[in-house]
Design a protein around this motif. Structure first.
Motif, mmCIF file in Angstrom:
data_model
loop_
_atom_site.group_PDB
_atom_site.id
_atom_site.type_symbol
_atom_site.label_atom_id
_atom_site.label_comp_id
_atom_site.label_asym_id
_atom_site.label_seq_id
_atom_site.Cartn_x
_atom_site.Cartn_y
_atom_site.Cartn_z
ATOM 1 N N GLU A 55 0.829 -1.197 0.000
ATOM 2 C CA GLU A 55 0.000 0.000 0.000
ATOM 3 C C GLU A 55 0.868 1.254 0.000
ATOM 4 O OE1 GLU A 55 -1.711 1.504 3.936
ATOM 5 O OE2 GLU A 55 -1.671 -0.670 4.232
ATOM 6 N N THR A 56 0.279 2.349 -0.423
ATOM 7 C CA THR A 56 0.989 3.615 -0.513
ATOM 8 C C THR A 56 1.305 4.151 0.882
ATOM 9 O OG1 THR A 56 -0.143 4.099 -2.587
ATOM 10 C CG2 THR A 56 0.865 5.951 -1.436
ATOM 11 N N VAL A 57 2.497 4.683 1.033
ATOM 12 C CA VAL A 57 2.958 5.233 2.318
ATOM 13 C C VAL A 57 3.026 6.759 2.208
ATOM 14 C CG1 VAL A 57 4.857 5.306 3.974
ATOM 15 C CG2 VAL A 57 4.270 3.153 2.829
ATOM 16 N N ASP A 58 2.496 7.427 3.194
ATOM 17 C CA ASP A 58 2.495 8.891 3.235
ATOM 18 C C ASP A 58 3.821 9.395 3.803
ATOM 19 O OD1 ASP A 58 2.030 11.572 3.486
ATOM 20 O OD2 ASP A 58 0.119 11.381 4.530
ATOM 21 N N ARG A 59 4.580 10.146 2.990
ATOM 22 C CA ARG A 59 5.852 10.724 3.449
ATOM 23 C C ARG A 59 5.829 12.245 3.406
ATOM 24 N NH1 ARG A 59 10.506 7.329 0.258
ATOM 25 N NH2 ARG A 59 9.789 8.657 -1.454
ATOM 26 N N THR A 60 4.636 12.820 3.374
ATOM 27 C CA THR A 60 4.543 14.281 3.207
ATOM 28 C C THR A 60 4.999 15.046 4.441
ATOM 29 O OG1 THR A 60 2.216 14.206 3.893
ATOM 30 C CG2 THR A 60 2.670 14.105 1.540
ATOM 31 N N PHE A 61 5.177 14.361 5.573
ATOM 32 C CA PHE A 61 5.602 15.070 6.777
ATOM 33 C C PHE A 61 7.017 15.635 6.621
ATOM 34 C CE2 PHE A 61 6.691 10.610 7.149
ATOM 35 C CZ PHE A 61 8.021 10.631 7.546
ATOM 36 N N LYS A 62 7.789 15.096 5.652
ATOM 37 C CA LYS A 62 9.143 15.598 5.410
ATOM 38 C C LYS A 62 9.326 15.772 3.910
ATOM 39 C CE LYS A 62 14.027 14.756 6.349
ATOM 40 N NZ LYS A 62 15.030 13.818 6.922
ATOM 41 N N ALA B 78 6.224 -0.406 -5.000
ATOM 42 C CA ALA B 78 6.138 0.500 -3.853
ATOM 43 C C ALA B 78 5.732 1.893 -4.328
ATOM 44 C CB ALA B 78 7.471 0.560 -3.115
ATOM 45 N N SER B 79 4.943 2.582 -3.522
ATOM 46 C CA SER B 79 4.504 3.932 -3.873
ATOM 47 C C SER B 79 4.434 4.784 -2.617
ATOM 48 C CB SER B 79 3.133 3.902 -4.574
ATOM 49 O OG SER B 79 2.157 3.254 -3.768
ATOM 50 N N PHE B 80 4.627 6.099 -2.807
ATOM 51 C CA PHE B 80 4.690 7.025 -1.680
ATOM 52 C C PHE B 80 4.000 8.329 -2.048
ATOM 53 C CE2 PHE B 80 8.424 4.318 -1.613
ATOM 54 C CZ PHE B 80 8.437 3.843 -0.310
ATOM 55 N N ILE B 81 3.291 8.898 -1.071
ATOM 56 C CA ILE B 81 2.787 10.268 -1.226
ATOM 57 C C ILE B 81 3.913 11.192 -0.803
ATOM 58 C CG2 ILE B 81 0.973 11.902 -0.653
ATOM 59 C CD1 ILE B 81 -0.737 9.560 0.261
ATOM 60 N N ASP B 82 4.404 11.997 -1.746
ATOM 61 C CA ASP B 82 5.561 12.853 -1.485
ATOM 62 C C ASP B 82 5.242 14.301 -1.812
ATOM 63 O OD1 ASP B 82 7.572 11.003 -0.626
ATOM 64 O OD2 ASP B 82 7.743 10.278 -2.692
ATOM 65 N N GLU B 83 5.871 15.190 -1.061
ATOM 66 C CA GLU B 83 5.901 16.603 -1.421
ATOM 67 C C GLU B 83 7.342 16.989 -1.711
ATOM 68 O OE1 GLU B 83 3.885 19.307 1.119
ATOM 69 O OE2 GLU B 83 1.997 18.196 1.106
ATOM 70 N N LEU C 285 6.306 30.059 -23.601
ATOM 71 C CA LEU C 285 5.922 28.745 -23.086
ATOM 72 C C LEU C 285 6.076 28.717 -21.567
ATOM 73 C CD1 LEU C 285 7.743 26.507 -25.737
ATOM 74 C CD2 LEU C 285 5.324 27.149 -25.718
ATOM 75 N N SER C 286 5.637 27.615 -20.993
ATOM 76 C CA SER C 286 5.741 27.433 -19.539
ATOM 77 C C SER C 286 6.393 26.101 -19.226
ATOM 78 C CB SER C 286 4.350 27.473 -18.885
ATOM 79 O OG SER C 286 3.714 28.706 -19.101
ATOM 80 N N SER C 287 7.144 26.090 -18.143
ATOM 81 C CA SER C 287 7.644 24.830 -17.586
ATOM 82 C C SER C 287 6.695 24.395 -16.481
ATOM 83 C CB SER C 287 9.057 25.004 -17.034
ATOM 84 O OG SER C 287 9.975 25.270 -18.069
ATOM 85 N N LEU C 288 6.542 23.104 -16.334
ATOM 86 C CA LEU C 288 5.616 22.552 -15.341
ATOM 87 C C LEU C 288 6.405 22.063 -14.138
ATOM 88 C CD1 LEU C 288 2.593 21.964 -14.933
ATOM 89 C CD2 LEU C 288 2.989 19.694 -15.910
ATOM 90 N N LEU C 289 5.964 22.468 -12.955
ATOM 91 C CA LEU C 289 6.634 22.083 -11.717
ATOM 92 C C LEU C 289 5.754 21.144 -10.910
ATOM 93 C CD1 LEU C 289 8.185 25.484 -10.554
ATOM 94 C CD2 LEU C 289 9.179 23.723 -12.029
ATOM 95 N N LEU C 290 6.396 20.178 -10.287
ATOM 96 C CA LEU C 290 5.704 19.166 -9.495
ATOM 97 C C LEU C 290 5.934 19.441 -8.014
ATOM 98 C CD1 LEU C 290 4.199 16.383 -9.393
ATOM 99 C CD2 LEU C 290 6.461 15.314 -9.438
ATOM 100 N N HIS C 291 4.845 19.709 -7.283
ATOM 101 C CA HIS C 291 4.935 19.981 -5.854
ATOM 102 C C HIS C 291 4.568 18.770 -5.008
ATOM 103 C CE1 HIS C 291 5.283 24.449 -6.270
ATOM 104 N NE2 HIS C 291 4.693 24.191 -7.419
ATOM 105 N N LYS C 292 3.742 17.907 -5.567
ATOM 106 C CA LYS C 292 3.264 16.762 -4.788
ATOM 107 C C LYS C 292 2.863 15.655 -5.754
ATOM 108 C CE LYS C 292 0.074 15.655 -0.989
ATOM 109 N NZ LYS C 292 -0.798 16.241 0.035
ATOM 110 N N SER C 293 3.041 14.411 -5.326
ATOM 111 C CA SER C 293 2.659 13.298 -6.192
ATOM 112 C C SER C 293 2.607 12.014 -5.386
ATOM 113 C CB SER C 293 3.672 13.130 -7.336
ATOM 114 O OG SER C 293 4.875 12.538 -6.850
ATOM 115 N N ILE C 294 2.077 10.992 -6.033
ATOM 116 C CA ILE C 294 2.265 9.619 -5.555
ATOM 117 C C ILE C 294 3.340 9.036 -6.456
ATOM 118 C CG2 ILE C 294 1.214 7.369 -5.191
ATOM 119 C CD1 ILE C 294 -1.450 8.762 -4.788
ATOM 120 N N SER C 295 4.535 8.864 -5.904
ATOM 121 C CA SER C 295 5.673 8.398 -6.693
ATOM 122 C C SER C 295 5.747 6.877 -6.651
ATOM 123 C CB SER C 295 6.977 8.998 -6.164
ATOM 124 O OG SER C 295 7.189 8.612 -4.809
#
Length: 1137
Positions: free
Chosen positions: A186-193, A265-270, A249-259
């Motif tokens: 299952e996905t693990v939440d790592r957004t605390f860091k 294995a998958s993680f919720i990351d910021e 044009l614009s570049s796209l930035l990633l602030h949060k995802s499920i990697s």
């Protein structure tokens, strides 16, 4: 329809309730009794907890999803802010819990009064429906995963949650449901860091989507490049900034995802700082979500990064008329079609006999009388051709699946006209109405024997074929999965109402027992499907950015629907339509099914002498595993054959088909089953990402080298990489092909430290920012290492010792001596000293007396810093060492005597042990001491007396264990002398006792190696070298090779007479233009000199499927061109391959 319900893969004309048991899922109409049974069970479970709800119970309770209707609202209103204290949050959740219990108690009382209650008749039942929607959408009636995770917008970005984010928990639950049932963690939440460092590859592939569309892609992406693939559930997790490449044009930035990572294995990351998106896939569009949401359109607009399709490209590929035009052009059969186009916006290539088009340029010119006449004539023509049915359907981006499709008899024209007119009034501008023949799928054959399986198809059933085609990392279209669906042939057949299965199983169900007939059909589908995508790619190149709808948008994956029918007694695929990049749902279903079987079934191995469907790991006895869940196949095997080069025979033993190497060594049929259908697509995403991330990088190259390096400079420009070239020659051929050119004389490499300081100062005073520094020229390796250290760019070698490692690799005696001291035990490799040879550094003639004390004769004598085998010879005794040393040191003293062979360092020599064996080049790619890629070539016997290279073949023909020995030896030799990151060419001998090191060239391999590796494997060593210099770990795709190259060198002393001959050069150019040969040239024609110490002029190579075929082709070409001579016997040089 709410797109979320696609997770359960059925249409929902009325509310349905998903009830799940561990073994099966069943779906049934929502009635009061059904609700009562479900909720009474839940009610009893909830009421077992009599004590107050505490935090531990709340976080672990499986029924916490009952609070989702309340928590979703709070999430959108921002109540779940970190500013809330834990106690306040607990109180709110406790209130939600109490409300759910109260509602269930009220339901119980209602049912005590009413045994049977129709849900649609009461407000209470409507409330139950609402609760049910929040309780059980795609995941059944329980939750086996942690639901206390952070899905809110990232704190570092501070963007509010969009209104559509109320569905985000449903997306997340769908993901966990899939991961749980398919055996992934299952996905693990790592957004605390928040994470601050990028991945080594600098790849961030983002899919803005629910997991329903793309879970297969994400899992395969995590396997190929961990931490490089990201599921984004909300546009609030992304932001756009002005592009440095183009301000429009614009570049796209990633602030949060499920990697996604290895093993699922998958993680919720910021991410803080946010990561730059290198490839974008937008599935949040009206067409893909059935109108549920389209907030991805604003995100994809004006991006500078590579994209999978775009809104406009999807519309293009979903245009059935445009794609049928392509199908016909590549030779695929299409239905007889009358296409009525309303304000067409796309041109067709040419008129087609099978497809007539009627165009109305505006609504006012829409002439229904003309429509009626054309349809009537078309139907009558079909009727004369004994075609009984007609299909009327819309064509356009909104009309996917079976929307608007109707079937009619050719004899009843009025309903056909009526259906077409109705659609014409409804469709949008640029769309079409197709009136086409109903293609009868092949009917089940009369088995006529007991071969027919019990699951044979019955009359009245038809089947549809879907081929998935991916653009691979080198732009090669690869047909991956071909799956089928069987259903009532009188109704639309699609993925929503069928269970997918293989083409082979489907044909067996239709009693097609002839193996060659099934294989011939499969080959035709694969080839024609790949040709369709190739044609789409070619036509997209002609589109402007505005027409493509994205600066770097292109079609990278398609799904092609076909019907298999019989024509002239043969099975023939008939193309129906092409689907754009949201076509992978059914492929991932098939992959998941097959993977589950692969991981759980215990297979029984059998042997047969007739079936070519074999386990290719046992090619000697043609053994096979008759299973739908095949083992991993090696590169010599095939999807269809029992071994390399196997042929199919008919019942009388005659050859009926010989599979090409492309099929035998299919890029699709390799590796684990899970993810196989999208594997080339994933490789393409990663490769495009890395090329994008390298654009604009500024790299200093020390030393431009000679004519053989001429292709580096325009190729770097094509990649968008800015080369700052520093060279001693003020008129170097590349000075006008690079971004900046700096003239500086560094030919005396004994003063490299001073040169490095001066070059660093030149870069600084000219304001040149450096992203990387390297060299492609052997003599400049130590100097480039020094400059690199001073500029602070990515260390090509071990940190703090790069120059030392470079010098060790450059000095042959030091290389051997360092390795000879590496005697320590290694638990996973042989001891490194085993690859070394005894050597003696000879600085003068008097040093020859040292050789017999350390080395047995005969021995090898060569320049200490030499290259290209110039001056290499065999010596039999001490006296011959003196003689050769005197001879070479007299004529080869300084750089001007023979540029580029190391004389700028000195002209001392080294004597080494002589070993018998075959010579091999191993080109390795290392990053942070890890092996990223390795490529082996076999060399033919050298031309004596000076060991000039004659012939080569790639890939290696050695046994697999010998190849493994070479790769491990090359890796150990590089890392033990301190080379940890870079592309290195390692020359080795394979002796009877194992590999022996000849020398290490601490730069990209020369001569033909870059060209061959790029052609065979799709890997550009030059680009890999530039990436590593910039601190980017290159991605090296791994799939079975489909080509074999064999080449012969042209030597000035043997071939100068023909090289100057006009007729020879004309013949050579004709062969090059016809792609009969690959010719690599190392020097200009006017530079040819027949001297005692010479280097090759060029290499003539051919491609083939086997070494035997390559030898035959190359020998014939060499005879024709006059390359094979008595003093240069080509067949002798090739005999060991």
């Amino acid at each position: 329809m709410d797109r979320l319900y696609k997770t359960t893969r059925f249409k929902m004309p009325y509310q349905l309730l998903a009830r799940r048991s561990p073994k099966f899922c069943c779906f049934q109409p929502l009635t009061a009794k059904t609700l009562y049974r479900c909720y009474h069970r839940t009610h009893n479970s909830l009421l077992k907890t009599t004590k107050p709800l505490n935090k531990n119970i709340l976080l672990k309770d499986k029924n916490i999803e009952l609070c989702r209707s309340f928590s979703n609202k709070r999430f959108l209103e921002g109540v779940w802010d970190n500013a809330l204290s834990p106690d306040e949050r607990m109180r709110q959740l406790q209130q939600d819990y109490d409300r759910v219990v109260e509602e269930i108690e009220r339901i119980d009382k209602s049912f005590e009064q009413h045994d049977v209650l129709e849900a649609k008749d009461t407000d209470m039942a409507k409330g139950l429906v609402e609760i049910c929607e929040n309780y059980s959408k795609a995941h059944g009636s329980y939750v086996e995963w942690d639901t206390d995770v952070n899905l809110s917008p990232p704190k570092s970005w501070g963007k509010p949650a969009p209104e559509k984010d109320k569905y985000i928990w449903d997306y997340y639950t769908s993901l966990q449901y899939t991961l749980y049932e398919t055996g992934h963690p299952e996905t693990v939440d790592r957004t605390f860091k928040p994470r601050s460092l990028p991945n080594k590859e600098h790849v961030n592939v983002v899919l803005l989507s629910s997991p329903v569309e793309c879970i297969g892609i994400l899992l395969e992406g995590g396997k190929q490049l961990p931490d490089g693939f990201h599921l984004v559930l909300s546009p609030s997790w992304l932001s756009k900034v002005p592009s440095e490449e183009d301000t429009s044009l614009s570049s796209l930035l990633l602030h949060k995802s499920i990697s996604f990572h290895s093993n699922g294995a998958s993680f919720i990351d910021e991410y803080n700082p946010p990561r730059r998106v290198s490839y974008f896939v937008n599935y949040f569009t009206d067409n893909i979500t059935s109108g549920h949401r389209n907030d991805g359109i604003e995100i994809e607009s004006g991006l500078d990064c590579p994209m999978s399709s775009s809104i406009k490209l999807c519309e293009l590929v979903d245009d059935k008329v445009w794609t049928r035009d392509i199908m016909a052009d590549v030779g695929m059969s299409i239905p007889e079609t009358l296409a009525i186009r309303r304000m067409p916006i796309r041109k067709l290539s040419s008129a087609k006999e099978e497809m007539k088009t009627i165009d109305f340029k505006s609504y006012d010119t829409l002439d229904m009388t003309t429509v009626e006449k054309e349809i009537s004539a078309f139907a009558k023509r079909l009727q004369l051709s004994q075609i009984q049915k007609i299909v009327v359907k819309p064509s356009g981006p909104k009309y996917l699946g079976s929307v608007g499709v109707s079937f009619h008899s050719t004899s009843d024209i009025e309903p056909i006209v009526h259906a077409a007119k109705e659609l014409l009034m409804e469709i949008d501008e640029g769309c079409s109405v197709l009136v086409e023949e109903f293609v009868e799928s092949v009917v089940p054959l009369d088995a006529g024997s007991d071969q027919a399986p019990l699951w044979s198809a019955s009359e009245g059933l038809g089947f549809r074929v879907r081929s998935t085609v991916c653009r691979d990392h080198d732009d090669t279209p690869v047909t991956t999965l071909i799956n089928c669906a069987i259903a009532d042939k009188h109704l639309p057949i699609n993925g929503d109402n069928t269970v997918c299965q293989s083409l082979d199983s489907t044909l067996l169900a239709y009693n097609v027992f002839d193996e060659s007939e099934r294989r011939e059909l499969e080959m035709k589908i694969r080839t024609q499907s790949a040709d369709v995508l190739k044609m789409i790619m070619e036509r997209e190149k002609l589109l402007s950015v505005e027409e493509r709808g994205a600066f770097r948008g292109q079609t990278d994956v398609t799904g092609i629907d076909m019907v298999v029918t019989k024509k002239a007694g043969k099975l023939v695929p008939v193309g129906i339509e092409v689907n754009s990049h949201d076509c992978t749902i059914n492929t991932q279903l098939y992959d998941f099914m097959m993977s589950l079987g692969e991981n759980t079934l215990m297979k029984r191995k059998e042997k047969t002498s007739t079936s070519p469907m074999g386990n290719v790991n046992n090619t000697k006895d043609k053994g096979y595993v008759p299973s739908q869940f095949p083992d991993n196949r090696d590169s010599k095997g095939s999807e269809f054959t029992g071994g390399n080069g196997a042929e199919f025979t008919d019942k009388q033993g005659g050859i009926v088909a010989s599979l090409s190497s492309t099929i035998q060594k299919s890029r699709y049929y390799s590796g684990k089953t899970m993810g196989r259908s999208v594997r080339p697509f994933v490789r393409n995403m990663i490769s495009r990402s890395q090329r994008y991330m390298m654009k604009g990088k500024q790299v200093v190259v020390i030393g431009g080298g000679g004519y053989s390096k001429r292709n580096i400079w325009p190729d770097a420009q094509d990649y968008g990489i800015k080369i700052v070239l520093v060279d001693s020659d003020a008129n170097h051929l590349a000075r006008n092909q690079v971004h900046r050119f700096i003239h500086y004389d560094f030919d005396d490499h004994q003063e490299d430290f001073a040169h490095a300081c001066n070059i660093f100062n030149l870069l600084h005073t000219q304001g040149i920012d450096v992203d990387g520094c390297l060299t492609f020229w052997e003599d400049c390796v130590p100097l480039a290492a020094l400059v690199k250290e001073m500029t602070g760019t990515k260390d090509l070698f071990t940190t703090g010792s790069s120059h030392k490692a470079a010098l060790t690799g450059k000095k042959k005696s030091r290389t051997q001596n360092v390795l000879s001291t590496c005697t320590a035990d290694i638990p996973h490799w042989p001891r490194t000293y085993l690859y070394s040879s005894k050597s003696v550094h000879i600085k003068s003639e008097n040093d020859s007396v040292l050789v017999p004390k350390s080395i047995q004769f005969p021995a090898i004598l060569k320049l200490e810093h030499g290259s290209s085998a110039v001056g290499v010879s065999v010596v039999k005794d001490e006296e011959e060492i003196r003689k050769k040393y005197h001879q070479i040191s007299e004529c080869l003293q300084t750089e001007s005597d023979y540029p580029g062979i190391g004389l700028g360092h000195d002209n001392t020599m080294v004597a080494m042990e002589y070993h018998k064996g075959s010579e091999h080049d191993v080109d390795v790619i290392l990053y942070d001491r890890k092996l990223v890629g390795a490529f082996i070539s076999d060399n033919g016997p050298t031309r004596r007396p000076y060991f000039t290279e004659t012939a080569a073949v790639m890939p290696s023909s050695l046994p697999e264990d010998k190849q493994a020995q070479l790769i491990v030896a090359a890796y150990q030799c590089c890392t033990e002398i301190g080379l940890s990151s870079g592309t290195f060419n390692v020359e080795l001998l394979m002796t009877s006792t194992g590999p022996k090191l000849i020398e290490i060239n601490a730069r990209m391999g020369g001569f033909y190696l870059r060209d061959w590796i790029k052609e065979i494997y799709g890997v550009d060593l030059m680009l890999c070298s530039l990436m590593i210099s910039c601190g980017v770990q290159p991605y090296v795709p791994k799939h079975p090779t489909e080509l074999l190259f064999m080449g012969i060198m042209l030597i000035p002393s043997a071939h100068a007479h023909i090289l100057h001959d006009t007729h020879f050069r004309t013949q050579l150019n004709v062969m090059i233009e016809k792609n009969e040969i690959l010719f690599t040239q190392y020097s200009e024609l006017d530079e040819i000199q027949s001297t005692e110490y010479e280097e090759p002029f060029g290499n003539i190579a051919v491609s083939a499927e086997t070494p035997e075929e390559a030898k035959t082709k190359l020998s014939a070409i060499c005879e024709q061109l006059g390359v094979s001579l008595k003093e240069y016997p080509v067949k002798t040089f090739l005999q060991y391959f």
